[in-house]
Enzyme design. Structure first.
Site, short mmCIF file in Angstrom:
data_model
loop_
_atom_site.label_atom_id
_atom_site.label_comp_id
_atom_site.label_asym_id
_atom_site.label_seq_id
_atom_site.Cartn_x
_atom_site.Cartn_y
_atom_site.Cartn_z
NE ARG A 65 -3.99 1.88 2.36
CZ ARG A 65 -4.32 2.55 3.47
NH1 ARG A 65 -3.68 2.32 4.60
NH2 ARG A 65 -5.27 3.46 3.42
CG HIS A 69 -1.59 5.46 0.13
ND1 HIS A 69 -2.22 5.85 1.28
CD2 HIS A 69 -2.48 4.66 -0.52
CE1 HIS A 69 -3.43 5.31 1.34
NE2 HIS A 69 -3.61 4.56 0.26
N GLY A 75 3.32 11.38 -8.33
CA GLY A 75 4.23 10.40 -8.88
C GLY A 75 4.98 9.58 -7.84
CG ASP A 77 7.50 11.95 -5.48
OD1 ASP A 77 6.89 11.25 -4.64
OD2 ASP A 77 7.21 13.13 -5.71
CG ASN A 97 -1.19 8.77 3.57
OD1 ASN A 97 -1.57 7.75 2.98
ND2 ASN A 97 -0.59 9.78 2.95
CG HIS A 196 -8.41 -3.53 -1.28
ND1 HIS A 196 -9.43 -2.61 -1.34
CD2 HIS A 196 -7.27 -2.81 -1.07
CE1 HIS A 196 -8.92 -1.38 -1.19
NE2 HIS A 196 -7.62 -1.48 -1.03
CB THR A 197 -6.51 -10.49 -2.54
OG1 THR A 197 -6.65 -11.85 -2.16
CG2 THR A 197 -5.05 -10.25 -2.91
CG ASP A 243 -9.60 -12.58 0.94
OD1 ASP A 243 -10.68 -13.13 1.27
OD2 ASP A 243 -8.69 -13.19 0.34
#
Ligand code: HEM
Ligand SMILES: *[C@@H]1O[C@H](CO)[C@@H](O)[C@H](O)[C@H]1NC(C)=O
Ligand SMILES: *[C@@H]1O[C@H](CO)[C@@H](O)[C@H](O)[C@H]1NC(C)=O
Ligand SMILES: *[C@@H]1O[C@H](CO)[C@@H](O)[C@H](O)[C@H]1NC(C)=O
Length: 319
Positions: A65, A69, A75, A77, A97, A196-197, A243
């Site tokens: 994740r 994010h 981008g 970075d 966040n 999101h599994t 999940d």
């Protein structure tokens, strides 16, 4: 192997690797960017990721994740990694966040291991990209060749993090536009949502879905309510698996859950009307292949290259 996922998956991974090797658009990034400047990069990163996931299987999800994010806010970075200071506002306290993204200590460990073997060479942005891939592989998912050569930002934007990261309250149209704003298609959105599994969400992210939405399996909603009280407050941070069956296995159960109206987030369940949900729910190899391709595409979002940005010494602060 850290994961207890079924071993037949490694066959599928190998079968679809070739597809993934066909590169995509960002000509400036290349898989062998560090092959002479840091030949042990891959093994160095992988060993730290492996030990972090051995300690806590969820960490693989958290690390994946982080890359998402980072990439969605101006981008890929490394901007997400910058700490707030009295005179610098980063992205960590932005709404999507704050109290939610995790794994920064693992990124610190990877960075220091990499600095030990190749000081001043490898960007934090690239470390996030490799770490995301390794996490998926260790949890039983597909592999891909990570394109490298990103440099680290000297800036960050809390307001862009608030605006550009999609929210769990989004409907299908909003989800599609938020990905299109990044140059990613609706198909990329559906494939990447398969992340999101694995992993967990807080009650505050799925409360409205389990109490107010009608497109949810009644007994599933009932069982999720048991650990997520209707009224906000104490229970806000209670966790539930994204999940419900196998939250530490990178499989295609996420799509099967959506088909059965057991998506945890409002935004997850929104995907039901997209035909790819049926495709991925019934074809693990197709999901793996498309997920890998879309991860490479996400990794191409607006990288800093050449003499732009810098190679941070410490991922938490600019040099
Ligand atoms: C499609 C739009 C998306 C939305 C609205 C969304 C939203 C969310 C939310 C609300 C959570 C739970 C956060 C919490 O309650 O603390 C979450 C967790 C997570 N998301 Fe997404 N997400 C999206 C796409 C993605 C993508 C593209 C990836 C990666 C490729 C991703 C990877 C993850 C992972 C792995 C977790 C679990 C993290 C953990 O357990 O620490 N998500 N997401
Ligand atoms: C920010 O504040 C720190 C002290 O907290 C100081 O050392 C640093 O020079 C300041 N940076 C800028 C860009 O003003
Ligand atoms: C971040 O979260 C903490 C605790 O969860 C909260 O006290 C703080 O106000 C939040 N910060 C921002 C900027 O929203
Ligand atoms: C559900 O909808 C009602 C009415 O719109 C609203 O007051 C409430 O905050 C929503 N969320 C939950 C968890 O009940």
């Amino acid at each position: 192997m850290v994961s207890s996922c079924s071993s037949s998956m490694s066959f599928v991974v190998v079968a679809y690797l070739l597809v993934v090797l066909v590169g995509s658009s960002n000509a400036q990034l290349t898989p062998n960017f560090y092959s002479s400047s840091c030949p042990s990069l891959d093994s160095t990163v992988k060993s730290v990721v492996h030990s972090a996931i051995s300690k806590e299987a969820r960490m693989g999800a958290s690390l994946l994740r982080l890359f998402f994010h980072d990439c969605f806010v101006n981008g890929c970075d490394g901007s997400l990694l910058l700490d707030d200071t009295p005179n610098f506002t980063g992205e960590k306290m932005a709404r999507p966040n704050n109290g939610s993204v995790r794994g920064f200590e693992v990124i610190d460990q990877i960075k220091s291991a990499v600095e030990n073997v190749c000081p001043g060479v490898v960007s934090c942005a690239d470390i996030l990209a490799i770490t995301a891939r390794d996490s998926v592989v260790i949890l039983g998912g597909p592999s891909w060749n990570v394109k490298l050569g990103r440099r680290d930002a000297r800036t960050a934007s809390q307001s862009d993090a608030n605006n550009d990261i999609p929210r769990p309250t989004f409907n299908l149209g909003q989800l599609i536009s938020s990905f299109q704003n990044q140059g990613l298609s609706a198909n990329d959105m559906v494939a990447l949502s398969g992340a999101h599994t694995i992993g967990q969400a807080r009650c505050t992210s799925f409360r409205d879905h389990i109490y107010n939405d009608t497109n949810i399996d009644a007994s599933f909603a009932q069982s999720r309510r048991a650990n997520c009280p209707r009224t906000s407050g104490m229970g806000d941070n209670n966790l539930a698996p994204l999940d419900l069956q196998t939250p530490t296995c990178f499989d295609n159960d996420y799509y099967k859950n959506i088909i059965n109206q057991k998506g945890l987030l409002h935004s997850d369940q929104q995907l039901l009307s997209n035909a790819l949900v049926q495709t991925y729910g019934g074809n693990l190899g197709r999901f793996y292949s498309d997920f890998a391709t879309s991860m490479i595409k996400m990794g191409d979002i607006k990288p800093l290259t050449g003499s732009n940005g810098e190679i941070r010494k410490n991922c938490r602060m600019i040099n």
